[in-house]
Design a protein around this motif. Structure first.
Motif, PDB file in Angstrom:
ATOM      1  N   GLY A   1       0.779  -1.221   0.000  1.00  0.00           N
ATOM      2  CA  GLY A   1       0.000   0.000   0.000  1.00  0.00           C
ATOM      3  C   GLY A   1       0.813   1.275   0.000  1.00  0.00           C
ATOM      4  O   GLY A   1       0.253   2.374   0.014  1.00  0.00           O
TER       5      GLY A   1
ATOM      6  N   ARG B   1      -9.728 -10.904  -1.006  1.00  0.00           N
ATOM      7  CA  ARG B   1     -10.144  -9.524  -0.726  1.00  0.00           C
ATOM      8  C   ARG B   1      -9.286  -8.544  -1.518  1.00  0.00           C
ATOM      9  O   ARG B   1      -8.060  -8.584  -1.419  1.00  0.00           O
ATOM     10  CB  ARG B   1     -10.008  -9.243   0.766  1.00  0.00           C
ATOM     11  CG  ARG B   1     -10.217  -7.804   1.165  1.00  0.00           C
ATOM     12  CD  ARG B   1     -10.008  -7.639   2.665  1.00  0.00           C
ATOM     13  NE  ARG B   1      -9.990  -6.225   3.051  1.00  0.00           N
ATOM     14  CZ  ARG B   1      -9.823  -5.780   4.289  1.00  0.00           C
ATOM     15  NH1 ARG B   1      -9.667  -6.670   5.273  1.00  0.00           N
ATOM     16  NH2 ARG B   1      -9.814  -4.492   4.563  1.00  0.00           N
TER      17      ARG B   1
ATOM     18  N   GLN C   1      -5.196   0.477  -1.547  1.00  0.00           N
ATOM     19  CA  GLN C   1      -5.637   0.837  -0.206  1.00  0.00           C
ATOM     20  C   GLN C   1      -4.490   1.428   0.590  1.00  0.00           C
ATOM     21  O   GLN C   1      -3.318   1.193   0.316  1.00  0.00           O
ATOM     22  CB  GLN C   1      -6.206  -0.385   0.518  1.00  0.00           C
ATOM     23  CG  GLN C   1      -7.503  -0.899  -0.076  1.00  0.00           C
ATOM     24  CD  GLN C   1      -8.168  -1.937   0.816  1.00  0.00           C
ATOM     25  OE1 GLN C   1      -7.719  -2.206   1.915  1.00  0.00           O
ATOM     26  NE2 GLN C   1      -9.247  -2.521   0.320  1.00  0.00           N
ATOM     27  N   ALA C   2      -4.835   2.225   1.614  1.00  0.00           N
ATOM     28  CA  ALA C   2      -3.823   2.840   2.469  1.00  0.00           C
ATOM     29  C   ALA C   2      -3.035   1.764   3.219  1.00  0.00           C
ATOM     30  O   ALA C   2      -3.572   0.692   3.515  1.00  0.00           O
ATOM     31  CB  ALA C   2      -4.494   3.772   3.466  1.00  0.00           C
TER      32      ALA C   2
ATOM     33  N   GLU D   1      -5.176  -9.224  -4.699  1.00  0.00           N
ATOM     34  CA  GLU D   1      -6.158  -9.775  -3.773  1.00  0.00           C
ATOM     35  C   GLU D   1      -5.445 -10.590  -2.706  1.00  0.00           C
ATOM     36  O   GLU D   1      -4.551 -11.375  -3.013  1.00  0.00           O
ATOM     37  CB  GLU D   1      -7.161 -10.683  -4.496  1.00  0.00           C
ATOM     38  CG  GLU D   1      -8.075  -9.944  -5.452  1.00  0.00           C
ATOM     39  CD  GLU D   1      -9.089 -10.875  -6.093  1.00  0.00           C
ATOM     40  OE1 GLU D   1      -9.058 -12.101  -5.788  1.00  0.00           O
ATOM     41  OE2 GLU D   1      -9.907 -10.402  -6.899  1.00  0.00           O
TER      42      GLU D   1
ATOM     43  N   ILE E   1      -7.066  -5.501  -2.316  1.00  0.00           N
ATOM     44  CA  ILE E   1      -6.316  -4.554  -1.484  1.00  0.00           C
ATOM     45  C   ILE E   1      -5.543  -3.533  -2.314  1.00  0.00           C
ATOM     46  O   ILE E   1      -4.923  -2.633  -1.756  1.00  0.00           O
ATOM     47  CB  ILE E   1      -5.343  -5.285  -0.538  1.00  0.00           C
ATOM     48  CG1 ILE E   1      -4.303  -6.108  -1.322  1.00  0.00           C
ATOM     49  CG2 ILE E   1      -6.098  -6.163   0.461  1.00  0.00           C
ATOM     50  CD1 ILE E   1      -3.178  -6.653  -0.444  1.00  0.00           C
TER      51      ILE E   1
ATOM     52  N   LYS F   1      -4.641   0.042   6.200  1.00  0.00           N
ATOM     53  CA  LYS F   1      -5.728  -0.877   5.855  1.00  0.00           C
ATOM     54  C   LYS F   1      -5.172  -2.194   5.325  1.00  0.00           C
ATOM     55  O   LYS F   1      -5.711  -3.268   5.604  1.00  0.00           O
ATOM     56  CB  LYS F   1      -6.660  -0.228   4.841  1.00  0.00           C
ATOM     57  CG  LYS F   1      -7.457   0.938   5.406  1.00  0.00           C
ATOM     58  CD  LYS F   1      -8.467   1.466   4.399  1.00  0.00           C
ATOM     59  CE  LYS F   1      -9.293   2.582   5.009  1.00  0.00           C
ATOM     60  NZ  LYS F   1     -10.296   3.123   4.052  1.00  0.00           N
ATOM     61  N   VAL F   2      -4.085  -2.113   4.553  1.00  0.00           N
ATOM     62  CA  VAL F   2      -3.437  -3.328   4.053  1.00  0.00           C
ATOM     63  C   VAL F   2      -2.859  -4.130   5.227  1.00  0.00           C
ATOM     64  O   VAL F   2      -2.952  -5.358   5.266  1.00  0.00           O
ATOM     65  CB  VAL F   2      -2.337  -2.976   3.028  1.00  0.00           C
ATOM     66  CG1 VAL F   2      -1.586  -4.223   2.590  1.00  0.00           C
ATOM     67  CG2 VAL F   2      -2.955  -2.274   1.815  1.00  0.00           C
TER      68      VAL F   2
ATOM     69  N   ALA G   1       0.182   3.071  -5.097  1.00  0.00           N
ATOM     70  CA  ALA G   1      -1.038   2.589  -5.747  1.00  0.00           C
ATOM     71  C   ALA G   1      -0.707   2.198  -7.182  1.00  0.00           C
ATOM     72  O   ALA G   1       0.023   2.923  -7.874  1.00  0.00           O
ATOM     73  CB  ALA G   1      -2.109   3.671  -5.741  1.00  0.00           C
TER      74      ALA G   1
ATOM     75  N   ALA H   1      -5.516  -5.971   6.891  1.00  0.00           N
ATOM     76  CA  ALA H   1      -5.935  -7.116   6.082  1.00  0.00           C
ATOM     77  C   ALA H   1      -5.015  -8.317   6.256  1.00  0.00           C
ATOM     78  O   ALA H   1      -5.386  -9.436   5.916  1.00  0.00           O
ATOM     79  CB  ALA H   1      -6.000  -6.721   4.609  1.00  0.00           C
TER      80      ALA H   1
END
Length: 241
Positions: free
Chosen positions: A51, A65, A70-71, A61, A67, A74-75, A54, A78
Motif C-alpha cells: 500500500g 479480498r 488501499q492505504a 487480492e 487490497i 488498511k493493508v 497505488a 488485512a
C-alpha cells in the motif's frame, strides 16, 4: 484459496515502466522468491502490495479480498506485514516500544500489559530478549533488522514481505535467519522473499518469480529459474550467457 493473487499489475513513473503487467500468486504457507537484478522492479512490487504505492492498473487480492490502492494501515489490517531494504526502526523508542507500536496495527490490536508481554515474546523469538529496553537507534544494524522483523510479526500477518532481510548476515546469523523464516512458513504464513543470497533462495523458496525491466521473465523452482538462459542473461549480460 490463494493467500495472494496479483494480476496484470502495472506501475509507471513518468516514462519509466517499473512494473509491467505482472501476474503471479502465492499459496497459503508458501515462500515465493521475487528475484531479479537491481532495478528490475522488485521493491516497487513490494510497495504496491503493502500500500505504499497505488498501481496504475491491475489487481491485488489477499485471501480473496481486493487490497490494491488501499492505504498502508488498511493493508496491514488485512494481514500484510513487511520489512524494508533500508531498515526502518523508531530510533528514539526502545525495542519493546517498537514492537508494541506494531501490535497497535495488528488484525487484533493489543494494548497495555498484554501488548508488553506479547512484545517480549516476539523479541525473544528473533533473538533480542536481552535488548528489550535498548533504544532502537543504539542497536547494531543486524539487531535493527531483527527488531524490524519482530515488529512485522506483531501484525500477525497472513503475508510477510521480506525485502533483503537476510542480506548482511554472517554465516552463523544466516543459518539462524533461514531457520526463523522456515519456522514462519511452518506456521502457515505466506512469504514473498526478495533476496540476493542464493543459499537462502535455494533453502527456503518453493517457487521463484524472476523479474527484469519490470516484467516477469521466468517462474518455477529455484533450480529451474536460476539455470534459465534468459535469467542468466538478465543477471550477467549477454556476454556471460
Amino acid at each position: 484459496m490463494n493467500s495472494l493473487r496479483i494480476s496484470q499489475l502495472r506501475k509507471t513513473f513518468g516514462g519509466l515502466t517499473a512494473v509491467n503487467d505482472l501476474s503471479f500468486s502465492v499459496e497459503a504457507g508458501e515462500i515465493v522468491g521475487l528475484l531479479g537484478p537491481n532495478g528490475s522492479g522488485k521493491t516497487t512490487v513490494m510497495n504496491l502490495i503493502s500500500g505504499a504505492l497505488a498501481p496504475d492498473a491491475g489487481d491485488i487480492e489477499l485471501a480473496g479480498r481486493p487490497i490494491a490502492g488501499q492505504a498502508p494501515h488498511k493493508v496491514a489490517h488485512a494481514g500484510v506485514a513487511r520489512t524494508f531494504q533500508l531498515v526502518r526502526v523508531l530510533a528514539d523508542m526502545d525495542a519493546t516500544e517498537n514492537v508494541v507500536a506494531g501490535l497497535a496495527f495488528s488484525r487484533e490490536p493489543t494494548w497495555g500489559a498484554q501488548a508488553t508481554a506479547r512484545a517480549g515474546e516476539l523479541l525473544a523469538r528473533v533473538g533480542l530478549a536481552r535488548h528489550a529496553r535498548t533504544l532502537a537507534g543504539e542497536l547494531t544494524y543486524i539487531d535493527q533488522k531483527r527488531l524490524e522483523l519482530a515488529r512485522a510479526l506483531a501484525l500477525s500477518p497472513r503475508l510477510l514481505l521480506l525485502d533483503e532481510w537476510l542480506a548482511g548476515l554472517n554465516p552463523s546469523e544466516l543459518l539462524e535467519g533461514i531457520a526463523l523464516v522456515r519456522s514462519l512458513k511452518d506456521e502457515g504464513v505466506s512469504i514473498i522473499l526478495v533476496e540476493h543470497v542464493m543459499d537462502a533462495v535455494h533453502s527456503l523458496c518453493d517457487r521463484c518469480v524472476v523479474m527484469n525491466a519490470g516484467a516477469k521473465i521466468a517462474e518455477g523452482t529455484p533450480a529451474a529459474v536460476l539455470s534459465d538462459p534468459e535469467v542468466i542473461r538478465a543477471y550477467l549480460g549477454d556476454a556471460s550467457a
